[in-house]
Design a protein around this motif. Sequence first.
Motif, PDB file in Angstrom:
ATOM      1  N   ARG A   1       0.803  -1.356   0.220  1.00 42.77           N
ATOM      2  CA  ARG A   1      -0.052   0.043  -0.020  1.00 42.77           C
ATOM      3  C   ARG A   1       0.360   1.325   0.007  1.00 42.77           C
ATOM      4  N   HIS A   2       1.727   1.314   0.786  1.00 44.41           N
ATOM      5  CA  HIS A   2       2.968   1.868   0.640  1.00 44.41           C
ATOM      6  C   HIS A   2       3.624   2.409  -0.815  1.00 44.41           C
TER       7      HIS A   2
ATOM      8  N   ARG B   1       0.672   3.858  -2.463  1.00 46.90           N
ATOM      9  CA  ARG B   1       0.510   5.862  -2.912  1.00 46.90           C
ATOM     10  C   ARG B   1       1.769   6.284  -2.893  1.00 46.90           C
ATOM     11  N   ASN B   2       2.731   5.513  -3.004  1.00 43.10           N
ATOM     12  CA  ASN B   2       4.117   6.568  -3.558  1.00 43.10           C
ATOM     13  C   ASN B   2       3.926   6.023  -5.296  1.00 43.10           C
TER      14      ASN B   2
ATOM     15  N   GLN C   1       0.606   9.075  -6.288  1.00 40.46           N
ATOM     16  CA  GLN C   1       0.941  10.295  -6.094  1.00 40.46           C
ATOM     17  C   GLN C   1       2.811  10.704  -7.655  1.00 40.46           C
TER      18      GLN C   1
ATOM     19  N   LYS D   1      -5.087  11.441  -7.802  1.00 43.28           N
ATOM     20  CA  LYS D   1      -4.911  11.979  -6.248  1.00 43.28           C
ATOM     21  C   LYS D   1      -5.913  11.446  -5.011  1.00 43.28           C
TER      22      LYS D   1
ATOM     23  N   ALA E   1      -5.096   7.826  -4.387  1.00 43.09           N
ATOM     24  CA  ALA E   1      -3.602   8.086  -3.609  1.00 43.09           C
ATOM     25  C   ALA E   1      -3.640   7.651  -1.859  1.00 43.09           C
ATOM     26  N   ARG E   2      -4.706   9.123  -2.180  1.00 38.66           N
ATOM     27  CA  ARG E   2      -5.545   9.468  -0.721  1.00 38.66           C
ATOM     28  C   ARG E   2      -6.216   8.414   0.040  1.00 38.66           C
TER      29      ARG E   2
ATOM     30  N   HIS F   1      -5.411   4.749  -0.617  1.00 42.80           N
ATOM     31  CA  HIS F   1      -4.150   3.800  -0.296  1.00 42.80           C
ATOM     32  C   HIS F   1      -3.399   4.359   0.882  1.00 42.80           C
ATOM     33  N   THR F   2      -3.365   5.980   1.165  1.00 39.25           N
ATOM     34  CA  THR F   2      -2.663   6.412   1.944  1.00 39.25           C
ATOM     35  C   THR F   2      -2.977   5.683   3.520  1.00 39.25           C
TER      36      THR F   2
ATOM     37  N   GLN G   1      -1.930   3.349   6.741  1.00 33.97           N
ATOM     38  CA  GLN G   1      -1.925   3.946   7.993  1.00 33.97           C
ATOM     39  C   GLN G   1      -2.623   3.610   8.872  1.00 33.97           C
TER      40      GLN G   1
ATOM     41  N   GLU H   1     -10.138  13.798   5.788  1.00 33.45           N
ATOM     42  CA  GLU H   1      -8.826  14.010   5.127  1.00 33.45           C
ATOM     43  C   GLU H   1      -9.216  15.179   4.396  1.00 33.45           C
TER      44      GLU H   1
END
Length: 353
Positions: free
Chosen positions: A141-142, A145-146, A149, A179, A182-183, A185-186, A190, A213
């Motif tokens: 997931r990190h 997300r990267n 982005q 975006k 990505a939000r 997945h962030t 987390q 968020e």
Amino acid sequence: MSAIGRAQSLPPWLRVSLTGLVVISAFVLREALRNVLPHQNSFLMPILGVLFSATLFGSGSALLATFLSAFWIVWAYLPPIYSLVVEDERQLWALGLFVIISTFIGLVIGAFQATLLRLQEAHAALARTDAQRRLLLQEFRHRSRNDLQSLVALLLLRARAAPSSAAQDGLREAAEHAKALARVHTLLAQEAIHEDDPTSVDSRTFIEGLAMELARTHATEGLRPVVLTAMAEAHPIDSERAILVGLVLNECVTNALKYAFPDERPGRVRVQFIQLDRDFLLTIEDDGTGTPPEDQTAAGSRTRPLGTGLGTRLLRGMAAQLRGTFTRGPGPGGIGTHVEMRFPARVVGAREG
């Protein structure tokens, strides 16, 4: 069981010595309780000694305790005393029964301990596997997300260099969708992972966190007096469906914040996620004008028909992937907008829990 495990891991000579000490202690206790225990019963305390040895040191020590106890009973308690000869046939049968019972006790306890040890090892292996799976999912997931982005940055860069306004708008819209993903997945990476299943998320943490968020993102883009509130029930949702729910939520809330409150108009956007019978229900309501420009009817009606734009098609498609329905219309009393997505709470084909 950890203390017993440590006792069974002692060196063999030490376990033999301690087993002998247990047997001696059983007979010493037998003598101390001579006035309490029946004089004819010479087997009760030795059986307890065998049981204690088996529990502490395993079936091998139980067999040793059985042999030592039988030897001492014949030598010290069965006539003729101080001899290894048993003249009374009934006492001989009793001795044989003692050996059988003690051996059975030792073997049963040993088998039970071996099974328990295997279960503990299997549980530890499952815990390690679960920890590794959580780590891999979090890393995935990190990375997702990267990567997203980076894609957003690339699309925005291409949009600035696009030769036409239509191409710029298309690239910016694609960047907004990337975006949003990505939000989502962030948040998954987390804090939204369900404590019992790393492949699921907690709906309350996920939806309320995503809404907050979006509220923070909206606040940084302009201090308009719009209040966003979210209330979600706590239910486990598998990650694949959670991503779709997050994208629908992101699209609808973003549309409301962008289009429902023009000219610095104050207002409220409310998000709710609940379970109704066998379905999950996601609702987004606002008290603004509520209709994105691309969804206005030709007559300027206040009704909220589903439009034919890319955003609406995406919302319909994501609801269909969830095997659910997506509807949009006027809010209570004809004020604002009411968006609703309903989909099955249980994945089709999943076993009943």
